[in-house]
Design a protein around this motif. Structure first.
Motif, PDB file in Angstrom:
ATOM      1  N   GLY A  83     -66.394  48.498  77.048  1.00 41.58           N
ATOM      2  CA  GLY A  83     -67.289  49.470  76.450  1.00 41.58           C
ATOM      3  C   GLY A  83     -67.324  50.798  77.174  1.00 41.58           C
ATOM      4  O   GLY A  83     -68.113  51.686  76.827  1.00 41.58           O
ATOM      5  N   LYS A  84     -66.443  50.977  78.159  1.00 40.54           N
ATOM      6  CA  LYS A  84     -66.420  52.229  78.921  1.00 40.54           C
ATOM      7  C   LYS A  84     -65.884  53.396  78.107  1.00 40.54           C
ATOM      8  O   LYS A  84     -66.210  54.559  78.376  1.00 40.54           O
ATOM      9  N   GLU A  85     -65.068  53.093  77.120  1.00 39.24           N
ATOM     10  CA  GLU A  85     -64.398  54.162  76.382  1.00 39.24           C
ATOM     11  C   GLU A  85     -64.141  53.716  74.950  1.00 39.24           C
ATOM     12  O   GLU A  85     -63.759  52.567  74.708  1.00 39.24           O
ATOM     13  N   ARG A  86     -64.380  54.624  74.012  1.00 38.05           N
ATOM     14  CA  ARG A  86     -63.981  54.380  72.629  1.00 38.05           C
ATOM     15  C   ARG A  86     -62.544  54.880  72.463  1.00 38.05           C
ATOM     16  O   ARG A  86     -62.260  56.043  72.748  1.00 38.05           O
ATOM     17  N   VAL A  87     -61.684  54.017  71.990  1.00 39.76           N
ATOM     18  CA  VAL A  87     -60.264  54.321  71.982  1.00 39.76           C
ATOM     19  C   VAL A  87     -59.784  54.598  70.563  1.00 39.76           C
ATOM     20  O   VAL A  87     -60.391  54.146  69.575  1.00 39.76           O
ATOM     21  N   PRO A  88     -58.664  55.344  70.417  1.00 40.93           N
ATOM     22  CA  PRO A  88     -58.060  55.522  69.095  1.00 40.93           C
ATOM     23  C   PRO A  88     -57.665  54.171  68.505  1.00 40.93           C
ATOM     24  O   PRO A  88     -57.423  53.206  69.234  1.00 40.93           O
ATOM     25  N   VAL A  89     -57.582  54.112  67.184  1.00 44.09           N
ATOM     26  CA  VAL A  89     -57.264  52.838  66.530  1.00 44.09           C
ATOM     27  C   VAL A  89     -56.146  53.028  65.520  1.00 44.09           C
ATOM     28  O   VAL A  89     -56.149  53.968  64.720  1.00 44.09           O
ATOM     29  N   LEU A  90     -55.177  52.135  65.580  1.00 41.97           N
ATOM     30  CA  LEU A  90     -54.053  52.076  64.651  1.00 41.97           C
ATOM     31  C   LEU A  90     -54.200  50.858  63.749  1.00 41.97           C
ATOM     32  O   LEU A  90     -54.486  49.754  64.238  1.00 41.97           O
ATOM     33  N   TYR A  91     -54.000  51.051  62.459  1.00 46.40           N
ATOM     34  CA  TYR A  91     -53.952  49.937  61.515  1.00 46.40           C
ATOM     35  C   TYR A  91     -52.500  49.722  61.105  1.00 46.40           C
ATOM     36  O   TYR A  91     -51.821  50.669  60.692  1.00 46.40           O
ATOM     37  N   TYR A  92     -52.044  48.475  61.223  1.00 49.71           N
ATOM     38  CA  TYR A  92     -50.670  48.147  60.847  1.00 49.71           C
ATOM     39  C   TYR A  92     -50.678  47.211  59.639  1.00 49.71           C
ATOM     40  O   TYR A  92     -51.317  46.149  59.667  1.00 49.71           O
ATOM     41  N   LEU A  93     -49.958  47.594  58.594  1.00 49.96           N
ATOM     42  CA  LEU A  93     -49.861  46.807  57.371  1.00 49.96           C
ATOM     43  C   LEU A  93     -48.485  46.149  57.277  1.00 49.96           C
ATOM     44  O   LEU A  93     -47.463  46.840  57.290  1.00 49.96           O
ATOM     45  N   SER A  94     -48.478  44.846  57.168  1.00 49.59           N
ATOM     46  CA  SER A  94     -47.219  44.097  57.135  1.00 49.59           C
ATOM     47  C   SER A  94     -46.636  44.022  55.731  1.00 49.59           C
ATOM     48  O   SER A  94     -47.273  44.399  54.739  1.00 49.59           O
ATOM     49  N   GLY A  95     -45.422  43.490  55.664  1.00 50.76           N
ATOM     50  CA  GLY A  95     -44.684  43.410  54.409  1.00 50.76           C
ATOM     51  C   GLY A  95     -44.815  42.067  53.723  1.00 50.76           C
ATOM     52  O   GLY A  95     -45.563  41.175  54.139  1.00 50.76           O
ATOM     53  N   LEU A  96     -44.060  41.907  52.650  1.00 47.79           N
ATOM     54  CA  LEU A  96     -44.072  40.688  51.840  1.00 47.79           C
ATOM     55  C   LEU A  96     -43.867  39.438  52.691  1.00 47.79           C
ATOM     56  O   LEU A  96     -43.016  39.420  53.589  1.00 47.79           O
ATOM     57  N   THR A  97     -44.621  38.415  52.373  1.00 51.62           N
ATOM     58  CA  THR A  97     -44.607  37.079  52.993  1.00 51.62           C
ATOM     59  C   THR A  97     -45.202  37.060  54.396  1.00 51.62           C
ATOM     60  O   THR A  97     -45.335  35.997  54.987  1.00 51.62           O
ATOM     61  N   CYS A  98     -45.583  38.208  54.932  1.00 53.05           N
ATOM     62  CA  CYS A  98     -46.097  38.261  56.298  1.00 53.05           C
ATOM     63  C   CYS A  98     -47.601  37.992  56.321  1.00 53.05           C
ATOM     64  O   CYS A  98     -48.260  37.896  55.291  1.00 53.05           O
ATOM     65  N   ASN A  99     -48.122  37.883  57.549  1.00 53.76           N
ATOM     66  CA  ASN A  99     -49.558  37.740  57.714  1.00 53.76           C
ATOM     67  C   ASN A  99     -50.010  38.600  58.888  1.00 53.76           C
ATOM     68  O   ASN A  99     -49.266  39.487  59.337  1.00 53.76           O
ATOM     69  N   GLU A 100     -51.197  38.343  59.383  1.00 52.91           N
ATOM     70  CA  GLU A 100     -51.763  39.190  60.437  1.00 52.91           C
ATOM     71  C   GLU A 100     -51.049  39.046  61.780  1.00 52.91           C
ATOM     72  O   GLU A 100     -51.256  39.869  62.682  1.00 52.91           O
ATOM     73  N   ASP A 101     -50.189  38.045  61.931  1.00 54.11           N
ATOM     74  CA  ASP A 101     -49.581  37.773  63.236  1.00 54.11           C
ATOM     75  C   ASP A 101     -48.239  38.460  63.461  1.00 54.11           C
ATOM     76  O   ASP A 101     -47.782  38.560  64.606  1.00 54.11           O
ATOM     77  N   ASN A 102     -47.562  38.887  62.401  1.00 55.56           N
ATOM     78  CA  ASN A 102     -46.179  39.346  62.561  1.00 55.56           C
ATOM     79  C   ASN A 102     -46.029  40.486  63.554  1.00 55.56           C
ATOM     80  O   ASN A 102     -45.157  40.460  64.429  1.00 55.56           O
ATOM     81  N   MET A 103     -46.852  41.507  63.425  1.00 53.14           N
ATOM     82  CA  MET A 103     -46.739  42.657  64.323  1.00 53.14           C
ATOM     83  C   MET A 103     -47.073  42.279  65.754  1.00 53.14           C
ATOM     84  O   MET A 103     -46.409  42.699  66.702  1.00 53.14           O
ATOM     85  N   VAL A 104     -48.092  41.467  65.918  1.00 49.16           N
ATOM     86  CA  VAL A 104     -48.543  41.109  67.261  1.00 49.16           C
ATOM     87  C   VAL A 104     -47.483  40.289  67.986  1.00 49.16           C
ATOM     88  O   VAL A 104     -47.222  40.497  69.177  1.00 49.16           O
TER      89      VAL A 104
END
Length: 231
Positions: A46-67
């Motif tokens: 909570g020391k700093e509010r940081v920039p945020v990136l949203y990543y959208l995956s492709g067909l057949t993917c889920n929330e884990d692919n990018m990570v």
């Protein structure tokens, strides 16, 4: 106040931060949705509010692919940037046929708000990403919403471009890797748009980056499109 339905599923230490997986109830999709968020230590504390990136995956993917495959977390840790990776569709919505075709339904939400039966009750990924998810993130984590950007790959590149072009001034930048840029005229789009949005092709322009860029009248938007010449 954080979303009362937000449930921590797992957390994993990674570089100077954590990857956390959450579920929450979604009014947009009428069910539970799942996302990952990577938060550097300064945001976790909570020391700093940081920039945020949203990543959208492709067909057949889920929330884990990018990570798991993207290799971005070391850089995000060093630069002190949060990363949010949502799923690509509702899961287990009970829509007839949603699991019959890998190009339509589960894993293939196409980041639109469906207007046609049987999809329109659940398949509203545009509103989920643009409004609901970002509100949950803003209320629950130490992110600086004035420094929000979005990017994606393939179907997710399409989604990122559409969200950025339809919401001038909301995103600091948009990047798309091998995106579906003109789904209204593409084999990667016409079938899905017909199912989700109906046969009136004039309605498709609201979710077609090539059409949206023609009428864009917002401030200068940094855009990066990375496309291989053999794709």
């Amino acid at each position: 106040m954080s979303n009362p339905t937000l449930v921590l599923v797992s957390k994993t230490r990674c570089f100077k931060g954590e990857v956390c997986k959450y579920t929450h109830d979604s009014a947009a999709t009428n069910g539970k949705m799942t996302f990952n968020i990577y938060l550097p230590d300064v945001a976790l504390s909570g020391k700093e509010r940081v920039p945020v990136l949203y990543y959208l995956s492709g067909l057949t993917c889920n929330e884990d692919n990018m990570v798991t495959k993207g290799g971005a977390l070391a850089y995000l840790s060093e630069e002190r940037i949060a990363l949010v990776t949502p799923d690509t569709s509702p899961r287990g919505a009970g829509v007839a046929g949603e699991d019959d075709d890998w190009e339509l339904g589960t894993g293939a939400g196409f980041y639109v708000d469906a207007t046609e039966e049987p999809w329109k009750k659940n398949y509203n990924m545009y509103s989920y990403i643009q409004t609901e998810l970002q509100q949950v993130v803003a209320e629950s984590f130490a992110v600086d919403t004035s420094r929000t950007s979005i990017f994606g790959h393939s179907m997710g590149g399409h989604g990122a471009l559409v969200l950025a072009l339809r919401n001038p001034s909301h995103y600091k930048s948009v990047s798309a890797f091998a995106p579906i840029c003109h789904p209204s005229t593409s084999n990667w789009g016409r079938k899905q748009f017909t199912a989700y949005l109906g046969s009136n092709e004039s309605a498709w322009a609201a979710y077609d980056a090539t059409e949206l860029v023609k009428v864009y009248d917002g401030p200068v938007l940094p855009v990066l499109v990375d496309q291989g010449d053999a794709d």
